[in-house]
Enzyme design. Structure first.
Site, short mmCIF file in Angstrom:
data_model
loop_
_atom_site.label_atom_id
_atom_site.label_comp_id
_atom_site.label_asym_id
_atom_site.label_seq_id
_atom_site.Cartn_x
_atom_site.Cartn_y
_atom_site.Cartn_z
N GLN A 149 -2.37 -1.06 -3.35
CA GLN A 149 -3.42 -0.31 -2.68
C GLN A 149 -3.01 1.15 -2.57
O GLN A 149 -1.93 1.46 -2.07
CB GLN A 149 -3.68 -0.89 -1.28
CG GLN A 149 -4.07 -2.35 -1.28
CD GLN A 149 -4.11 -2.93 0.12
OE1 GLN A 149 -4.11 -2.22 1.12
NE2 GLN A 149 -4.13 -4.26 0.21
N ALA B 99 0.83 -1.20 0.00
CA ALA B 99 0.00 0.00 0.00
C ALA B 99 0.87 1.25 0.00
O ALA B 99 1.96 1.27 0.58
CB ALA B 99 -0.92 0.02 1.22
N CYS B 100 0.37 2.29 -0.66
CA CYS B 100 1.03 3.60 -0.69
C CYS B 100 2.50 3.44 -1.11
O CYS B 100 2.78 2.80 -2.10
CB CYS B 100 0.86 4.29 0.66
SG CYS B 100 1.26 6.05 0.63
N SER B 101 3.45 3.98 -0.33
CA SER B 101 4.85 3.86 -0.73
C SER B 101 5.34 2.43 -0.64
O SER B 101 6.35 2.07 -1.26
CB SER B 101 5.72 4.77 0.13
OG SER B 101 5.61 4.46 1.49
N GLY C 284 3.89 0.16 -2.09
CA GLY C 284 3.70 -0.30 -3.46
C GLY C 284 4.92 -0.03 -4.33
O GLY C 284 5.18 -0.76 -5.30
#
Length: 560
Positions: free
Chosen positions: A323, A295-297, A299
Site C-alpha cells: 500500500q 504500507a509505505c516504508s 512495504g
C-alpha cells in the site's frame, strides 16, 4: 471557523510523515541551493537585471491598478474578499506574486544543469512563500478582522499558542489539538489481544466478528516510522474492523519505539523478529501459510522479508499486499528528490549514528519544511495570527504520535534508497543471500493514491515490474494516508481499475483504466478472500496454550 479548521486538518492529513525525510535533506543542501541562486545573480547580472526591470514594469502596472496578477482559485491563502476588493491588500498580494514569478522566470532561463535548477527552485519556493503577506498580522486581512472583532483577544490567544509551542513543542507550530484523543479509548479500539511479544515487536490477534473465518491469516506489517494504528484509527475508518467483517483472521504487528540503547537494530533485526512473529501466527491459527500486507516504508520491510524467504526456499507467504509503497525510488519522483545526494545521505547517516536514533520529532520537523505552506504557515496563521486552536483531527493526532528509528535501521534505509536493491535484483546482499523480488512468485496486490505526492502512483506502479507472480494494481482517488482510509460508504470514495495487462507504462495503464465508485477495500477483500483458504469456525478464544494473551489490544508497545 469550523470550515477553516477542517480544511487545514484535511490538507495537513495529505502530507503525513513518510519515508522521504529519512533520506535526510540537510541544511547544507539548502544552503548549497541558495548559493546556486546567489551565484547565478552574480555571474549573470544582465539576465538578472532584465528580470528586475520586468519586475519594475509589473510594479508600475500594480500601482496604477492595471495588473492582471491574480491568485489561483485553489490557493486558500487569498480567499478573503479583501484580496480582491481592497486596493491596498490587492496591490500587496500582486507585488508579492510579481516578485515570485519574475524570480522563477529568471531561474528557469538560467544556464545551469537541471539538478541545480530543481534544487534552486525548491529553496526559492520556500523563501518566497515565507515572504507571503498572509504570514504577517498586518498583511493578513482575516487576522486583522479577527483582531478588531475580538477587541485584541485573538492576538492574546495567538501569543499563548506561540508560547505553548515554544515551551512544549518541537520547533514548529502545533498541528493538532490532541486533547480529545486517547489511544485505546477512542482510537485503536478494535477488540483483540497481544499473543506474542519479543524485544522488537508485539503481535496483536483481533477478535473475529463473524462465525466463520478463512483458514489463512493476514499479518499487517506497519511502517517503523509510524504507530501501527492508522489502520484502526476510529471505528468508522478502521480497515481492521472491515477485514474482520469479511471473515479474515487478522494479526497486526506493533513495533517497539526504540531508544538510543537500540541503536544497533538493523533491518536484519526487524526481519528476524517478523519471522518469529509469523511462526507464532501460524501456530496460533494452525495454518502453514500466511498473507502479509505492508504500507509505505512497511512495504520495504515486507519486500525484504519476501526476498529473503524466497532466497532460502521458504514458501510460507501465500500472498502480499503493498500500500502506497515505492520499491524503485528515483530522484524525479518528488520535488524533494532534487535535494538528495550521496553527500546528503552520508550526512544523515552520520547524524543518526552520533545520536543513536533518528527521532520522531526530527522526522516531523524535516518533513514540515518540505511542505511549509501546508505544515508550517497554515498553522502560523491559524494558531498565532487568528488565535485559534489547531484542529482536533484523528489522522493528525496519529501522525504526531511520533516514533524513533534506530541508527542501524536508518542506515539500512539510506542504503536502500541509494542502491535500489529491488529495482536491481541480485546486486545487494541480505543475510548472505541476494535480494531478488523476481523470485517471489505468489500473487500480489498493489494500491496507490492518485494525488499522493509522497509515494506517487506512477512510482508505485513500478512495483508491478519488480515482483514475480500475478499482480493486481489499483489507484485510490486521494492522497497518501487518505487514500488508505477510504472505507465503503464514503460518498467520495472512488478508485481506478484496469483488468488489462500491466506490461505497459503507468500512463498507458491509466489511459485505459475505469474510474469506479466505491472503496478499493471491497475489491481487495474479494481478492484476499480468494487467497485465504477455506472457511472454518471462528476460534472461541485468542491465542493458544503456548501463546496466551499478554495484554488487551492495542497492546503496550504502542504507548512507548
Amino acid at each position: 471557523m469550523a470550515r477553516s479548521k477542517k480544511s487545514i486538518g484535511e490538507r495537513a492529513a495529505e502530507t503525513t510523515t513518510a519515508f522521504s525525510p529519512i533520506v535526510g535533506v540537510h541544511r547544507s543542501e539548502l544552503v548549497k541551493s541558495l548559493g546556486v541562486v546567489i551565484k547565478q545573480a552574480a555571474m549573470n547580472p544582465a539576465s538578472f537585471g532584465q528580470h528586475f526591470l520586468n519586475y519594475g514594469k509589473d510594479m508600475v502596472d500594480i500601482v496604477k491598478g492595471d495588473s492582471e496578477y491574480a491568485p489561483h482559485a485553489k490557493d486558500r491563502r487569498f480567499q478573503d474578499k479583501a484580496w480582491a476588493f481592497n486596493p491596498l491588500y490587492r496591490r500587496g498580494m500582486q507585488s508579492w506574486m510579481a516578485m515570485k514569478e519574475n524570480l522563477n522566470n529568471w531561474l528557469s532561463e538560467a544556464e545551469i544543469d537541471e539538478l541545480d535548477r530543481a534544487r534552486a527552485h525548491f529553496i526559492l519556493e520556500v523563501v518566497t512563500d515565507t515572504l507571503a503577506p498572509t504570514n504577517t498580522l498586518i498583511g493578513n486581512p482575516a487576522a486583522m478582522k479577527r483582531l478588531y472583532e475580538t477587541g485584541g483577544m485573538s492576538i492574546v490567544a495567538g501569543l499563548k499558542n506561540a508560547y505553548n509551542d515554544m515551551v512544549n513543542g518541537i520547533g514548529i507550530p502545533s498541528q493538532v489539538d490532541a486533547r480529545p484523543f486517547k489511544v485505546g479509548e477512542n482510537l485503536a479500539t478494535t477488540p483483540g489481544s497481544v499473543v506474542f511479544r519479543n524485544e522488537v515487536l508485539e503481535v496483536i490477534q483481533y477478535t473475529p466478528s463473524t462465525e466463520q473465518v478463512h483458514e489463512i491469516p493476514l499479518m499487517v506489517i506497519p511502517p517503523q516510522i509510524n504507530k501501527f494504528y492508522a489502520s484502526d484509527l476510529t471505528p468508522d475508518k478502521s480497515l481492521f474492523r472491515f477485514l474482520l467483517s469479511q471473515g479474515i483472521q487478522l494479526f497486526a504487528i506493533s513495533w517497539r519505539n526504540p531508544g538510543v540503547e537500540q541503536a544497533d537494530w538493523h533491518l536484519e533485526t526487524y526481519i528476524d523478529a517478523v519471522v518469529e512473529a509469523m511462526d507464532a501466527v501460524m501456530k496460533v491459527t494452525r495454518s502453514k501459510k500466511v498473507n502479509v500486507s505492508g504500507a509505505c516504508s512497511g512495504g520495504i520491510t515486507v519486500a525484504t522479508l519476501l526476498s529473503h524467504l524466497a532466497a532460502i526456499g521458504d514458501d510460507r507467504v501465500n500472498s502480499s499486499t503493498f500500500q502506497v509503497c515505492v520499491l524503485d525510488p528515483r530522484q524525479e519522483d518528488s520535488e524533494v528528490g532534487a535535494l538528495v545526494s550521496e553527500e546528503t545521505l552520508e550526512l544523515a547517516r552520520a547524524r543518526s549514528a552520533q545520536k543513536g536514533i533518528l527521532s520522531g520529532d526530527d522526522l516531523s520537523r524535516t518533513f514540515a519544511w518540505m511542505r511549509p505552506n501546508d505544515l508550517i504557515w497554515n498553522y502560523v496563521v491559524n494558531n498565532y495570527l487568528l488565535g485559534d486552536a489547531p484542529p482536533a483531527f484523528d489522522i493528525l493526532f496519529w501522525n504526531n504520535d511520533t516514533t524513533n528509528l534506530p541508527a542501524g535501521l536508518h542506515s539500512d534505509f539510506l542504503d536502500s534508497y541509494m542502491t535500489a536493491p529491488f529495482a536491481n535484483p541480485g546486486t545487494v546482499d541480505f543475510k548472505d543471500k541476494k535480494l531478488d523480488l523476481g523470485k517471489v512468485d505468489h500473487d500480489s496486490f498493489i494500491v496507490a493514491g492518485v494525488t499522493d505526492h509522497i509515494t506517487p502512483w506512477r512510482a508505485c506502479y513500478r512495483t508491478t515490474k519488480i515482483l514475480g507472480g500475478n499482480n493486481e494494481f489499483i489507484v485510490s482517488n486521494s492522497g497518501h494516508i487518505q487514500s488508505l482510509l477510504n472505507p465503503p460508504g464514503n460518498p467520495k470514495a472512488k478508485y481506478f481499475y484496469n483488468p488489462g495487462s500491466l506490461d505497459g507504462t503507468a500512463d498507458e495503464w491509466m489511459t485505459s483504466a475505469e474510474l469506479r465508485d466505491g472503496s478499493w477495500w471491497t475489491p481487495w477483500a474479494g481478492w484476499l478472500k480468494e487467497r485465504s483458504g477455506k472457511e472454518k469456525a471462528a476460534p472461541n478464544r485468542l491465542g493458544n496454550t503456548k501463546y496466551k494473551p499478554l495484554a488487551d489490544a492495542p497492546g503496550e508497545y504502542v504507548f512507548g
